[in-house]
Design a protein around this motif. Sequence first.
Motif: not given
Length: 142
Positions: A22-25, A92-93, A109-110, A117-120
Amino acid sequence: MPPSAPLILHATAVAVAGRGLLIRGASGSGKSGLALEMMARGAQLVSDDRVIVSDRDDGLWLSAPAPLRGLIEARGLGLLGATPCDPAPLVAVLDLDTLETERLPHRRETMLQGRRIPLLHNTAHPYFPAALVQYLRGERKE
């Protein structure tokens, strides 16, 4: 505890080997552009602009709202067709609004739908899309 109702997020999602990112921004942060770069390296489009996050017994799953399935926006070109993939489990997020400052970052994590969920974080390196594809193929090693 019963699964939560699905969320619809302003985000983009891709999958590699059946594993979803999941790509957020913020608007204009490059979510679609990053997805296109990853697709050029073998990722499949799950959804662009809006992503459905469904809570199932076996984890969170990513899918596209029907009107957006198989479409991705390329600024300056318009909407492009892409072979849509089936719903994918979220592994991952990626937060494009936060720049990664560590060479070898600690695991982060988030929380999403009550699950960790792992956070990058975003990096400014030209190999970042390729590294994300590899991450989805086999996860990060310690």
